[in-house]
Design a protein around this motif. Sequence first.
Motif, PDB file in Angstrom:
ATOM      1  N   UNK A   7       2.352 -80.922  -9.718  1.00  0.00           N
ATOM      2  CA  UNK A   7       2.907 -82.065  -8.922  1.00  0.00           C
ATOM      3  C   UNK A   7       2.288 -82.012  -7.497  1.00  0.00           C
ATOM      4  N   UNK A   8       2.581 -81.014  -6.816  1.00  0.00           N
ATOM      5  CA  UNK A   8       2.230 -80.956  -5.394  1.00  0.00           C
ATOM      6  C   UNK A   8       0.610 -81.099  -5.235  1.00  0.00           C
ATOM      7  N   UNK A   9      -0.056 -80.460  -6.097  1.00  0.00           N
ATOM      8  CA  UNK A   9      -1.560 -80.513  -5.974  1.00  0.00           C
ATOM      9  C   UNK A   9      -1.971 -81.906  -6.340  1.00  0.00           C
ATOM     10  N   UNK A  10      -1.433 -82.777  -7.286  1.00  0.00           N
ATOM     11  CA  UNK A  10      -2.024 -84.088  -7.326  1.00  0.00           C
ATOM     12  C   UNK A  10      -1.355 -85.005  -6.424  1.00  0.00           C
ATOM     13  N   UNK A  11      -0.187 -84.660  -5.821  1.00  0.00           N
ATOM     14  CA  UNK A  11       0.513 -85.602  -4.783  1.00  0.00           C
ATOM     15  C   UNK A  11      -0.592 -85.414  -3.540  1.00  0.00           C
ATOM     16  N   UNK A  12      -0.963 -84.200  -3.203  1.00  0.00           N
ATOM     17  CA  UNK A  12      -1.967 -83.905  -1.964  1.00  0.00           C
ATOM     18  C   UNK A  12      -3.227 -84.725  -2.362  1.00  0.00           C
ATOM     19  N   UNK A  13      -3.681 -84.728  -3.423  1.00  0.00           N
ATOM     20  CA  UNK A  13      -5.042 -85.340  -3.850  1.00  0.00           C
ATOM     21  C   UNK A  13      -4.823 -86.683  -3.993  1.00  0.00           C
ATOM     22  N   UNK A  14      -3.582 -87.388  -3.999  1.00  0.00           N
ATOM     23  CA  UNK A  14      -3.534 -88.845  -3.728  1.00  0.00           C
ATOM     24  C   UNK A  14      -3.498 -89.257  -5.224  1.00  0.00           C
ATOM     25  N   UNK A  15      -3.240 -88.656  -5.981  1.00  0.00           N
ATOM     26  CA  UNK A  15      -3.053 -89.014  -7.835  1.00  0.00           C
ATOM     27  C   UNK A  15      -1.808 -89.134  -8.043  1.00  0.00           C
ATOM     28  N   UNK A  16      -1.297 -90.517  -8.525  1.00  0.00           N
ATOM     29  CA  UNK A  16      -0.095 -91.023  -9.005  1.00  0.00           C
ATOM     30  C   UNK A  16       0.271 -90.274 -10.270  1.00  0.00           C
ATOM     31  N   UNK A  17       1.764 -89.583 -10.305  1.00  0.00           N
ATOM     32  CA  UNK A  17       1.936 -88.584 -11.361  1.00  0.00           C
ATOM     33  C   UNK A  17       3.224 -89.162 -11.865  1.00  0.00           C
ATOM     34  N   UNK A  18       3.154 -89.162 -13.314  1.00  0.00           N
ATOM     35  CA  UNK A  18       4.540 -89.691 -14.129  1.00  0.00           C
ATOM     36  C   UNK A  18       4.946 -88.462 -14.757  1.00  0.00           C
ATOM     37  N   UNK A  19       6.336 -88.134 -14.408  1.00  0.00           N
ATOM     38  CA  UNK A  19       6.869 -87.105 -15.250  1.00  0.00           C
ATOM     39  C   UNK A  19       7.921 -87.679 -16.164  1.00  0.00           C
TER      40      UNK A  19
END
Length: 743
Positions: free
Chosen positions: A359-371
Amino acid sequence: MQQEGKLGKIIFNNPENGYTVAVFDTEEGSFRIAGSFAEPKTGAAYVLEGRFTVHPKYGEQFSVTSYEEKLPEGADAILDFLSAGNIRGIGPAMARQIVDMFGDETLTVIGETPEKLLNVSGIGPKTLGKIIESFGESREFAGTAIELRELGIEMSEAVRIYKVYGKDSVDVVKENPYILADDIRGITFAKADSIAARLGIEPDSSMRIESGLRHMLNSWAASGSTLMPENVLVEKTAAALDVMMDNVTDSLRDMIFAGELEEDTIDDTRVIYLYGYYHAEQRVAHALMSIRDASLRPVPVLTENAVNAARELALRFNDEGVELSEGQEKAIEAALTNNVTIITGGPGTGKTTIINTLVRIFEFAGLETALAAPTGRAAKRMEEATGKPAMTIHRLLEFVWSDEEDMLAFGRDEENPLEQDVIIIDEASMIDLLLMDGLLKAVKEGTRLIFTGDADQLPSVGAGNVLRDMIASEVLPVIRLKEIFRQAEGSGIVANSHLINNGEYPSQQSGDDFYIISKTNENSISSTIKELIGGRIESGFDFIGSAADIQVLTPTKRGMLGAPSLNMILQEVINPPDENKAELKAGSVTFREGDRVMQLRNNYGAEWRTEFFSTEGEGVYNGDMGVIESIDKDAKTMTVKMDDRIITYAGEMLEELDLAYAVTVHKSQGSEFPAVVIPVFNFPPVLMTRNLLYTAVTRGKKLVIIVGDPARVRMMIDNKREDGRYTGLNARLFALDSDPFGR
């Protein structure tokens, strides 16, 4: 016994099945009545059939078995009847105008020459249509109910039938009574079969056999199978209906030819599907392969050496402050370098750390993530673990429920896909085939899809074996986590759950959180559980909590150690009768304010709100748990709080609830409890399995106590038999990987 009079105050009415509690006024006096009415009307005159009974709480009342509505006579009586709103389209003011114009002949006009009502001010063609329809329904139902009763159909069933088929009800039932099992909730195949017998339908009629085949397939789907081998289906249906196998085979061929059932070959075996499961399985297989093979959208922060970059990112964004295991690194690398990734492992193997890191990697990369997760409880746990919003898969897909069509639909689909770049699904072992179908329809090309879960737990409640089939196909990237982390190494729960899963026996006591209390008969097991819940856990074990933190998980619903029996015992211990606590009996269960309860089936149309009405929505799901906050005895309603949702239960919805001091292991999936108590005795072989015991033990966070015969515990561990589901997703995935064109 007959009673003639007028319907007074309506205390309660359930519009779905017509069940009504009301006051009935006769010349001799007034009394309470209870029974099913198609559309009860205050002030209407009725002749009731039934008998007086004594209700344990409300005293004497008249139980209605059938009724005949009598039209009021005289202008004054007709005015009272119409003013009460008993006919749609006519209110008090309109009633006065109509009666002033037609007097004693008012009802004759409405019934025989309704077009004359157009002379009344305010009545146009649209309103006239409502009046004609409403008045006609009242007349129709009385005769319909009488004819249906002669076929063995109860009044409450007649109400539901009439609401679906209207004036054609009797004709529909006589033409094909088996259609009731498909169309009317609460009417089983056995009931339809008994009606058919009254109608003289032959036992070997194609109508009966075809319905029996559908019933058999539906029964197996309810047990988790999406298909049945053809020979098994034919044999079991012939035996259940007591007909020749050749007749069943002939009917099966006809249904396949007509497109009602689907036939296929899985692993060289001819299999039969219900239409919906066949096409859902095909769509899921094709969608997974399409997502897997789509162009990979790179993670912007990755360097050319993806493996090293993944490792560096994992270390950088690991919020646990410890070095990741080799398995965790591989899981993160796989998730960053594949479109579809499956991460599976038991308790203490670091799945939550992987999710947090990703979650933190994708957030840093600017990718929107759904959980998301299959249940509200699992989604809540995911949100608490990550600190990020999580929701049920149904909410992610923006589900809507149509009362008119009696069906579920998703707002997110092929035409309106999910916008997120990454979707992480936890507790993936709980996803059934139809839910996976809905999810994959909404996943657009280029989206990363990550599934985490424990494949060794019990499979989904609904049909399918999705997670295991995806893993077994060996066509999707799978990371298996096996290492137990230091913070979990001292846990007897974690250590013993892995021993159980590996076919090894746990010790009687391991650490200070896992115990086996040896008892060798049902009475002593039941008594011990009662003592544990009644205070022994808090006083004799290293556990800080209360009875509200303890959950009994039983393998079965039947017998002294089944969930219903244990619930009756535990209710008396945890929430005994109290003059300050209202009670309400629904079926065989007496509910009490303060009781812990569970939802027994999905109800997508159930309305809920949060406290102070800040948010409103729909949907309560199989396995959701809550506490009864209040009971209105007169209205026969209960208010239940489930997490932050407040739901009012009334009428047939009450049948969707059960006490939840003890629940089956299957119902506990996706949940964790501070402490669990597990009875083990001589249960049916199908329940004495390793994965059932493993699932039960892994539900406990701080304390697990098994109460029962240690020999039976060892028998469960030795029995590696799994659910025995028949599914085809594994084979379809493998076939598509071998032949992308599905030839």
